[in-house]
Design a protein around this motif. Structure first.
Motif, PDB file in Angstrom:
ATOM      1  N   GLU A  56      27.020  -1.554 -34.071  1.00  0.00           N
ATOM      2  CA  GLU A  56      28.054  -0.518 -33.955  1.00  0.00           C
ATOM      3  C   GLU A  56      28.579  -0.111 -35.339  1.00  0.00           C
ATOM      4  OE1 GLU A  56      27.889  -2.755 -30.129  1.00  0.00           O
ATOM      5  OE2 GLU A  56      27.956  -3.320 -32.240  1.00  0.00           O
ATOM      6  N   GLU A  59      26.317   2.269 -37.218  1.00  0.00           N
ATOM      7  CA  GLU A  59      26.252   3.618 -36.665  1.00  0.00           C
ATOM      8  C   GLU A  59      27.427   4.465 -37.137  1.00  0.00           C
ATOM      9  OE1 GLU A  59      25.011   4.721 -32.806  1.00  0.00           O
ATOM     10  OE2 GLU A  59      24.346   2.694 -32.303  1.00  0.00           O
ATOM     11  N   TRP A 386      19.326   6.338 -41.718  1.00  0.00           N
ATOM     12  CA  TRP A 386      20.165   6.728 -40.586  1.00  0.00           C
ATOM     13  C   TRP A 386      19.329   6.846 -39.310  1.00  0.00           C
ATOM     14  CZ3 TRP A 386      24.748   6.984 -38.553  1.00  0.00           C
ATOM     15  CH2 TRP A 386      25.013   7.855 -37.494  1.00  0.00           C
ATOM     16  N   ALA A 387      18.166   7.451 -39.429  1.00  0.00           N
ATOM     17  CA  ALA A 387      17.321   7.647 -38.253  1.00  0.00           C
ATOM     18  C   ALA A 387      16.872   6.318 -37.646  1.00  0.00           C
ATOM     19  CB  ALA A 387      16.101   8.492 -38.624  1.00  0.00           C
ATOM     20  N   ARG A 390      20.568   4.655 -36.146  1.00  0.00           N
ATOM     21  CA  ARG A 390      21.326   5.411 -35.159  1.00  0.00           C
ATOM     22  C   ARG A 390      20.645   5.320 -33.790  1.00  0.00           C
ATOM     23  NH1 ARG A 390      26.184   7.337 -33.451  1.00  0.00           N
ATOM     24  NH2 ARG A 390      26.088   9.493 -32.709  1.00  0.00           N
ATOM     25  N   LYS A 391      21.412   5.023 -32.756  1.00  0.00           N
ATOM     26  CA  LYS A 391      20.880   4.945 -31.399  1.00  0.00           C
ATOM     27  C   LYS A 391      21.287   6.207 -30.621  1.00  0.00           C
ATOM     28  CE  LYS A 391      19.507   0.433 -31.338  1.00  0.00           C
ATOM     29  NZ  LYS A 391      20.036  -0.026 -32.615  1.00  0.00           N
ATOM     30  N   VAL A 392      20.314   6.856 -29.992  1.00  0.00           N
ATOM     31  CA  VAL A 392      20.586   8.003 -29.116  1.00  0.00           C
ATOM     32  C   VAL A 392      19.740   7.845 -27.858  1.00  0.00           C
ATOM     33  CG1 VAL A 392      21.228   9.620 -30.947  1.00  0.00           C
ATOM     34  CG2 VAL A 392      18.840   9.406 -30.287  1.00  0.00           C
ATOM     35  N   PHE A 393      20.328   8.148 -26.750  1.00  0.00           N
ATOM     36  CA  PHE A 393      19.634   8.028 -25.467  1.00  0.00           C
ATOM     37  C   PHE A 393      19.011   6.638 -25.286  1.00  0.00           C
ATOM     38  CE2 PHE A 393      19.190  12.541 -26.799  1.00  0.00           C
ATOM     39  CZ  PHE A 393      20.120  13.077 -25.913  1.00  0.00           C
ATOM     40  N   LYS A 395      17.830   4.531 -27.557  1.00  0.00           N
ATOM     41  CA  LYS A 395      16.813   4.037 -28.492  1.00  0.00           C
ATOM     42  C   LYS A 395      17.057   4.642 -29.879  1.00  0.00           C
ATOM     43  CE  LYS A 395      13.477   7.545 -26.899  1.00  0.00           C
ATOM     44  NZ  LYS A 395      12.126   7.741 -26.307  1.00  0.00           N
ATOM     45  N   LEU A 397      17.066   6.759 -33.193  1.00  0.00           N
ATOM     46  CA  LEU A 397      16.825   8.180 -33.395  1.00  0.00           C
ATOM     47  C   LEU A 397      15.398   8.447 -33.888  1.00  0.00           C
ATOM     48  CD1 LEU A 397      18.080  11.047 -33.457  1.00  0.00           C
ATOM     49  CD2 LEU A 397      18.848  10.553 -35.796  1.00  0.00           C
ATOM     50  N   GLN A 400      12.326   9.537 -31.803  1.00  0.00           N
ATOM     51  CA  GLN A 400      12.132  10.917 -31.350  1.00  0.00           C
ATOM     52  C   GLN A 400      11.074  11.595 -32.242  1.00  0.00           C
ATOM     53  OE1 GLN A 400      13.595  12.032 -28.648  1.00  0.00           O
ATOM     54  NE2 GLN A 400      15.006  10.303 -28.392  1.00  0.00           N
ATOM     55  N   GLY A 467      23.284  15.512 -38.177  1.00  0.00           N
ATOM     56  CA  GLY A 467      24.217  16.213 -37.302  1.00  0.00           C
ATOM     57  C   GLY A 467      25.546  16.469 -37.977  1.00  0.00           C
TER      58      GLY A 467
END
Length: 518
Positions: A56, A59, A386-387, A390-393, A395, A397, A400, A467
């Motif tokens: 956490e 992120e 960062w990619a 960072r967790k999105v959806f 998993k 980033l 993707q 972002g």
């Protein structure tokens, strides 16, 4: 002193508003008092108190936040004893975070001398500049003389001037060259490293406050000034005891230097010039002691321009121009009102100033690109890290495909420009006249054009990856936001992209065979 050992059970006990402990990367921090100044308020800390919040934390925050608040550390988790505590950030282990030659690539351009120099510059940057960079960039404070003197005495000014007669004076002036490099072995690749390493700070206003104006004006005093100037003024500049800026641009003339309107008229006795005019967007002009100034001493056009060294004093006033980057760079409006300047302050010959300005431009443009390459590399390395974290959806980033595509596209663009830079830098070192020769004007202009185009592309990709953080001046995306701003600065100053492209093609046409046909 050995870290206090904290068990998981003891950590869990500190999960109430009156006593909140957090574990990050195996280290345990007491944030009970910090809660009063936590930007996100108390509730988020209360939610995570008594837990390991490593994922956490990363992120939301850069790793250097832990160093800033190291005083809050109370111990280390028992379960993490013997395991590495610190996360390595921005090191040579992170893909594309360094020039390829320092990440294992075989290169004909770099030697052990360059590696030592790079480590020396990095040590200065990490010790003296990084700790103050973010705060200075935000506050807009001008650099104090102590910092300027450090830059001078530790060789971070002379090193960014590149090879030249000034290098012979380093030892006499007690100036150290980073890494213990000798003046005799110093070349344009050393200089390139200095620009790029400082560029990797990623905060363009702060970076430019470290000598952007000085670096394009001090060499002109050496090259075109009198022996008295070189003996009296130049040592003070090299040691950072005095500061200079280049005053060419006006409200009336930017890339069209031949159109400047500032005038310098000789007094009847021929001993002084009386200077009147306005200069605009002068980097570091707000705190410069000297101004290398283009003035009109003759007829209209390029043939009537001279270059004067004007000392701050009566009739010289400067005011801050607020641009989109930090005011700490001292971008200034310089108003010259009946300024009395001795004729002995003429640089070169009267009405010969346009040639001198053009002579100065090649190296300036190359230098802008080197700083920009460092800023691009810093932004891209941060976006890569960062990619991954960072967790999105549910998993990372980077899982993707579209993110990996953006990274690949930007990496290819960056390393193409780095390779372009190295070939051009080699050419500069081997050419008889170095970067200021007429033959290199076109190649350097084209290099600047393509570098600034590439910066805009990488800024676009990295902002999309970060972002909202990519358009925020502080925190995780600060270097990306910095590149987003500086890409357009670099595309304008030192000659706009359009002028650069046109110059390169015009120069190529000069040598175009008259009888050539398809």
């Amino acid at each position: 002193m050995a870290d206090r050992v904290v068990s998981d059970a003891e950590l869990a006990e500190h999960a109430k508003p009156s006593s909140m402990w957090l574990a990050i990367n195996g280290d345990v921090y007491d944030v009970s008092k910090f809660v009063k100044i936590h930007p996100g308020g108390a509730k988020v800390l209360e939610e995570y108190a008594g837990k390991d919040v490593t994922d956490e934390f990363y992120e939301l925050h850069r790793h250097d936040v832990l160093a800033k608040y190291a005083r809050l550390k109370v111990g280390r988790l028992e379960s993490k004893q013997g395991k590495q505590s610190m996360v390595t950030v921005g090191s040579a282990d992170v893909p594309f975070a360094e020039i390829p030659a320092f990440q294992g690539q075989e290169s004909p351009f770099y030697t052990e001398s360059h590696a030592k120099f790079m480590k020396g510059v990095q040590a200065f940057v990490q010790t003296e500049l990084v700790p103050i960079a973010a705060a200075r960039d935000l506050s807009g404070e001008y650099p104090e003389r102590e910092l300027q003197s450090k830059l001078g005495k530790k060789g971070l000014l002379i090193s960014r001037m590149g090879p030249g007669p000034w290098m012979k004076e380093a030892a006499t002036l007690s100036i150290e060259i980073p890494g213990g490099v000798s003046p005799q072995e110093f070349d344009y690749f050393h200089e390139s490293i200095a620009h790029q390493e400082i560029g990797r700070i990623g905060l363009p206003g702060f970076i430019d406050s470290l000598g952007a104006g000085w670096l394009i004006s001090a060499p002109a005093i050496y090259h075109f000034g009198t022996e008295d100037m070189r003996q009296r003024i130049c040592p003070q500049l090299l040691r950072g005891e005095k500061w200079s800026a280049l005053a060419i641009s006006e409200p009336f003339a930017g890339s069209d230097v031949a159109a400047i309107k500032a005038t310098a008229q000789k007094t009847p006795d021929g001993k002084n010039y009386i200077v009147n005019g306005v200069k605009k967007w002068i980097t570091e002009g707000a705190y410069a002691d000297y101004f290398v100034t283009a003035v009109r001493t003759g007829t209209a056009g390029a043939a009537g321009i001279s270059l004067l060294l004007i000392e701050r004093g009566e009739g010289v006033s400067t005011s801050q121009i607020k641009t989109t980057y930090s005011t700490c760079a001292g971008t200034a409006l310089v108003v010259l009102s009946d300024v009395v300047v001795p004729v002995t302050n003429l640089l070169g010959k009267e009405n010969d100033g346009f040639k001198l300005v053009m002579y100065n431009f090649n190296h300036e443009r190359w230098m802008i690109c080197q700083s920009l390459l460092g800023q691009m590399r810093a932004a891209l390395a941060d976006a890569f890290m960062w990619a991954r974290q960072r967790k999105v959806f549910g998993k990372p980033l980077i899982d993707q495909p579209v993110i990996r595509n953006k990274l690949a596209s930007s990496v290819a663009a960056l390393e193409s420009m780095q390779a372009y830079s190295e070939v051009l830098t080699y050419d500069m070192g081997k050419s008889k006249d170095g970067p200021v020769g007429q033959r290199l004007a076109g190649p350097i202009a084209l290099f600047k054009y393509q570098t600034t185009r590439t910066a805009w592309k990488i800024a676009d990709d990295t902002v999309q990856i970060l972002g909202g953080r990519g358009i925020t001046r502080t925190g995780m995306g600060a270097k990306i936001e910095g590149l987003k701003n500086f890409a357009k600065y670099a595309a304008v100053y030192g000659g706009s992209e359009e002028i650069m492209a046109d110059l390169a093609v015009k120069q190529a046409l000069r040598g175009f065979p008259a009888r050539a046909r398809l």
